[in-house]
Design a protein around this motif. Structure first.
Motif, mmCIF file in Angstrom:
data_model
loop_
_atom_site.group_PDB
_atom_site.id
_atom_site.type_symbol
_atom_site.label_atom_id
_atom_site.label_comp_id
_atom_site.label_asym_id
_atom_site.label_seq_id
_atom_site.Cartn_x
_atom_site.Cartn_y
_atom_site.Cartn_z
ATOM 1 N N UNK A 1 114.899 47.789 67.404
ATOM 2 C CA UNK A 1 114.906 47.489 68.832
ATOM 3 C C UNK A 1 115.224 46.002 69.063
ATOM 4 N N UNK A 2 116.080 45.721 70.044
ATOM 5 C CA UNK A 2 116.364 44.343 70.433
ATOM 6 C C UNK A 2 115.476 43.997 71.620
ATOM 7 N N UNK A 3 114.777 42.872 71.508
ATOM 8 C CA UNK A 3 113.897 42.402 72.565
ATOM 9 C C UNK A 3 114.512 41.151 73.177
ATOM 10 N N UNK A 4 114.640 41.149 74.500
ATOM 11 C CA UNK A 4 115.188 40.001 75.215
ATOM 12 C C UNK A 4 114.034 39.153 75.743
ATOM 13 N N UNK A 5 113.999 37.918 75.284
ATOM 14 C CA UNK A 5 112.977 36.955 75.696
ATOM 15 C C UNK A 5 113.710 35.728 76.222
ATOM 16 N N UNK A 6 113.228 35.151 77.331
ATOM 17 C CA UNK A 6 113.826 33.932 77.864
ATOM 18 C C UNK A 6 112.883 32.768 77.608
ATOM 19 N N UNK A 7 113.461 31.590 77.395
ATOM 20 C CA UNK A 7 112.660 30.394 77.152
ATOM 21 C C UNK A 7 113.299 29.220 77.879
ATOM 22 N N UNK A 8 112.506 28.165 78.036
ATOM 23 C CA UNK A 8 112.999 26.986 78.735
ATOM 24 C C UNK A 8 112.606 25.725 77.986
ATOM 25 N N UNK A 9 113.508 24.759 78.018
ATOM 26 C CA UNK A 9 113.188 23.405 77.579
ATOM 27 C C UNK A 9 112.984 22.615 78.865
ATOM 28 N N UNK A 10 111.708 22.432 79.239
ATOM 29 C CA UNK A 10 111.401 21.576 80.385
ATOM 30 C C UNK A 10 111.552 20.147 79.901
ATOM 31 N N UNK B 1 100.243 33.064 66.130
ATOM 32 C CA UNK B 1 99.254 32.155 66.719
ATOM 33 C C UNK B 1 99.280 30.802 66.023
ATOM 34 N N UNK B 2 99.099 29.749 66.812
ATOM 35 C CA UNK B 2 99.050 28.394 66.271
ATOM 36 C C UNK B 2 100.398 27.712 66.168
ATOM 37 N N UNK B 3 101.481 28.479 66.254
ATOM 38 C CA UNK B 3 102.814 27.874 66.199
ATOM 39 C C UNK B 3 103.191 27.356 67.583
ATOM 40 N N UNK B 4 104.062 26.359 67.609
ATOM 41 C CA UNK B 4 104.541 25.772 68.862
ATOM 42 C C UNK B 4 105.824 26.467 69.286
ATOM 43 N N UNK B 5 106.011 26.648 70.583
ATOM 44 C CA UNK B 5 107.188 27.352 71.096
ATOM 45 C C UNK B 5 107.630 26.740 72.417
ATOM 46 N N UNK B 6 108.816 27.129 72.837
ATOM 47 C CA UNK B 6 109.293 26.763 74.159
ATOM 48 C C UNK B 6 108.734 27.803 75.128
ATOM 49 N N UNK B 7 108.202 27.387 76.278
ATOM 50 C CA UNK B 7 107.607 28.347 77.217
ATOM 51 C C UNK B 7 108.608 29.396 77.688
ATOM 52 N N UNK B 8 108.084 30.568 77.993
ATOM 53 C CA UNK B 8 108.919 31.663 78.476
ATOM 54 C C UNK B 8 108.252 32.988 78.162
ATOM 55 N N UNK B 9 109.046 34.038 78.118
ATOM 56 C CA UNK B 9 108.471 35.342 77.813
ATOM 57 C C UNK B 9 109.484 36.458 77.924
ATOM 58 N N UNK B 10 108.978 37.682 77.791
ATOM 59 C CA UNK B 10 109.827 38.873 77.787
ATOM 60 C C UNK B 10 110.437 39.137 79.152
ATOM 61 N N UNK C 1 114.781 43.471 85.207
ATOM 62 C CA UNK C 1 114.577 42.085 85.651
ATOM 63 C C UNK C 1 115.705 41.193 85.137
ATOM 64 N N UNK C 2 116.173 40.291 85.981
ATOM 65 C CA UNK C 2 117.186 39.321 85.540
ATOM 66 C C UNK C 2 116.505 38.246 84.697
ATOM 67 N N UNK C 3 117.202 37.684 83.707
ATOM 68 C CA UNK C 3 116.594 36.652 82.857
ATOM 69 C C UNK C 3 116.030 35.465 83.645
ATOM 70 N N UNK C 4 116.758 34.990 84.639
ATOM 71 C CA UNK C 4 116.285 33.835 85.417
ATOM 72 C C UNK C 4 115.009 34.172 86.193
ATOM 73 N N UNK C 5 114.966 35.384 86.765
ATOM 74 C CA UNK C 5 113.772 35.816 87.494
ATOM 75 C C UNK C 5 112.578 35.926 86.545
ATOM 76 N N UNK C 6 112.821 36.432 85.344
ATOM 77 C CA UNK C 6 111.753 36.543 84.348
ATOM 78 C C UNK C 6 111.215 35.160 83.982
#
Length: 136
Positions: free
Chosen positions: A6-15, A34-43, A48-53
């Motif tokens: 399965x392909x999962x589409x997740x969006x992230x942002x560099x603020x 858990x404990x790892x650092x990531x760029x904020x975002x989600x599924x 849903x459009x990526x920008x709206x998500x």
């Protein structure tokens, strides 16, 4: 990898703040990676459009409001995990309203692009560091 993954589409942002630092967030205990650092975002939810998500996720996770016009598509990563394949577009955002707060993460940190590689990140996020370092 088999064809049935399965392909999962997740969006992230560099603020990016006015000092050119990028926000990273630490994944909380009890979550995968858990404990790892990531760029904020989600599924991205079905239909849903990526920008709206991304706008929805930033409100939920960080308590900030982002206008879609302030999201610039930047680069994407594609990574095969054991049970799924992740496709993650990364957007850049330099303008938002509200104060960034850790609502779902165990910590937040503003980091200079040159120091991003000092923070352990999920395998899908790691390739994005070089792009941000080169741009910022």
């Amino acid at each position: 990898m088999s064809e049935g993954v399965k392909t999962v589409l997740v969006v992230a942002v560099a603020l990016v703040d006015t000092d050119g630092r990028v926000l990273i967030a630490r994944r909380p205990e009890g979550k995968q990676l858990a404990g790892l650092w990531e760029f904020p975002g989600g599924k991205v939810e079905p239909g849903e459009r990526p920008e709206a998500a991304l706008i929805r996720e930033l409100k939920e996770e960080l308590g900030i409001d982002v206008n879609e016009a302030c999201l610039s598509p930047f680069v994407f990563t594609s990574h095969g995990y054991e049970s799924f394949h992740l496709l993650m577009p990364l957007y850049l955002c330099r303008r938002w309203s509200g104060v960034v707060q850790a609502r779902e993460h165990s910590a937040l940190k503003w980091v200079r692009p040159a120091q991003l590689s000092d923070y352990p990140m999920p395998p899908a996020d790691e390739p994005l560091i070089a792009w941000l370092r080169d741009l910022l």
